[in-house]
Design a protein around this motif. Structure first.
Motif, PDB file in Angstrom:
ATOM      1  N   CYS A 107     -30.579 -73.960 -34.143  1.00 46.11           N
ATOM      2  CA  CYS A 107     -29.199 -73.705 -34.764  1.00 46.11           C
ATOM      3  C   CYS A 107     -28.421 -74.705 -34.059  1.00 46.11           C
ATOM      4  CB  CYS A 107     -28.982 -72.187 -34.803  1.00 46.11           C
ATOM      5  SG  CYS A 107     -27.139 -71.958 -35.367  1.00 46.11           S
ATOM      6  N   ASN A 109     -25.226 -74.365 -33.978  1.00 45.41           N
ATOM      7  CA  ASN A 109     -24.139 -73.501 -33.722  1.00 45.41           C
ATOM      8  C   ASN A 109     -24.251 -72.550 -32.252  1.00 45.41           C
ATOM      9  OD1 ASN A 109     -21.495 -72.671 -33.916  1.00 45.41           O
ATOM     10  ND2 ASN A 109     -22.293 -70.697 -34.616  1.00 45.41           N
ATOM     11  N   CYS A 110     -25.450 -71.839 -32.470  1.00 52.07           N
ATOM     12  CA  CYS A 110     -25.676 -70.823 -31.193  1.00 52.07           C
ATOM     13  C   CYS A 110     -26.926 -71.238 -30.508  1.00 52.07           C
ATOM     14  CB  CYS A 110     -25.834 -69.498 -31.861  1.00 52.07           C
ATOM     15  SG  CYS A 110     -27.480 -69.518 -32.925  1.00 52.07           S
ATOM     16  N   THR A 127     -28.371 -74.394 -39.311  1.00 49.29           N
ATOM     17  CA  THR A 127     -27.980 -73.385 -38.726  1.00 49.29           C
ATOM     18  C   THR A 127     -28.911 -72.240 -38.965  1.00 49.29           C
ATOM     19  OG1 THR A 127     -26.686 -73.122 -40.493  1.00 49.29           O
ATOM     20  CG2 THR A 127     -25.486 -74.177 -38.563  1.00 49.29           C
ATOM     21  N   HIS A 130     -27.485 -66.191 -39.465  1.00 45.67           N
ATOM     22  CA  HIS A 130     -26.539 -65.476 -38.990  1.00 45.67           C
ATOM     23  C   HIS A 130     -25.303 -66.716 -38.984  1.00 45.67           C
ATOM     24  CE1 HIS A 130     -24.215 -62.645 -36.465  1.00 45.67           C
ATOM     25  NE2 HIS A 130     -23.937 -63.533 -35.818  1.00 45.67           N
ATOM     26  N   CYS A 131     -25.356 -67.447 -38.311  1.00 42.79           N
ATOM     27  CA  CYS A 131     -24.420 -68.636 -38.259  1.00 42.79           C
ATOM     28  C   CYS A 131     -23.828 -69.142 -39.501  1.00 42.79           C
ATOM     29  CB  CYS A 131     -24.732 -69.653 -37.344  1.00 42.79           C
ATOM     30  SG  CYS A 131     -24.936 -69.304 -35.520  1.00 42.79           S
ATOM     31  N   LYS A 132     -24.840 -69.384 -40.440  1.00 41.41           N
ATOM     32  CA  LYS A 132     -24.368 -69.809 -41.792  1.00 41.41           C
ATOM     33  C   LYS A 132     -23.560 -68.851 -42.409  1.00 41.41           C
ATOM     34  CE  LYS A 132     -26.190 -71.913 -45.834  1.00 41.41           C
ATOM     35  NZ  LYS A 132     -25.696 -71.038 -47.052  1.00 41.41           N
ATOM     36  N   ASN A 134     -21.637 -66.397 -41.070  1.00 41.51           N
ATOM     37  CA  ASN A 134     -20.444 -66.453 -40.535  1.00 41.51           C
ATOM     38  C   ASN A 134     -19.501 -67.559 -41.048  1.00 41.51           C
ATOM     39  OD1 ASN A 134     -20.638 -64.284 -38.974  1.00 41.51           O
ATOM     40  ND2 ASN A 134     -21.174 -65.359 -37.083  1.00 41.51           N
ATOM     41  N   ARG A 135     -20.077 -68.892 -40.909  1.00 40.80           N
ATOM     42  CA  ARG A 135     -19.405 -70.015 -41.334  1.00 40.80           C
ATOM     43  C   ARG A 135     -18.723 -69.819 -42.898  1.00 40.80           C
ATOM     44  NH1 ARG A 135     -22.234 -75.701 -40.615  1.00 40.80           N
ATOM     45  NH2 ARG A 135     -22.037 -75.136 -38.419  1.00 40.80           N
TER      46      ARG A 135
END
Ligand SMILES: [Zn+2]
Length: 140
Positions: A107, A109-110, A127, A130-132, A134-135
């Motif tokens: 990812c 992001n993280c 990503t 989870h990050c997707k 969130n985004r």
């Protein structure tokens, strides 16, 4: 020689999860079979494109307007399919290179490994789910 173990246990090892060798192998097989599929489709599309061109050259003389219009549309569709397949094939190829370099499938992001199941569906995912989400929540 303690160089290798020093690298593996070096700093950064506990900040991001590390993908197992098994999973990397699984992803490699996945990308390779995708590449092979796309390659076969691409070659088929190239042949089809070639055939359409030959037909066009062959009957251009006797065509009425409507006929040549539908042939142009057919050829345009074939050309855009060709481009799409080529793009996707390049993506699979790049992904395999990045996998070798150890930069594929994490990812952005993280930096945790993106689950294999997700990469199977979206090989170009950058990503994790989870990050997707969130985004998207932030964007929407
Ligand atoms: Zn993430």
């Amino acid at each position: 020689m303690l160089v290798n173990s020093a690298v593996i246990t070096g700093k950064g090892a506990d900040t991001a999860k590390v993908r197992s060798t098994d999973e990397i192998e699984q992803i490699r097989v996945l990308l390779q079979s995708r590449f092979d599929d796309l390659n076969a489709e691409y070659e088929q599309a190239v042949a089809e494109n070639h055939r359409l061109r030959l037909v066009e050259i062959g009957d251009a003389a006797g065509d009425d307007q409507a006929d040549s219009g539908s042939k142009t549309a057919e050829r345009d569709a074939a050309t855009s399919l060709l481009r799409t397949l080529l793009d996707r094939r390049t993506q699979a190829e790049t992904a395999m290179q990045r996998l070798d370099e150890g930069t594929y499938g994490n990812c952005e992001n993280c930096s945790n490994p993106i689950p294999v199941e997700r990469l199977e569906v979206f090989p170009s995912a950058t990503t994790c789910v989870h990050c997707k989400s969130n985004r998207e929540r932030r964007a929407g």
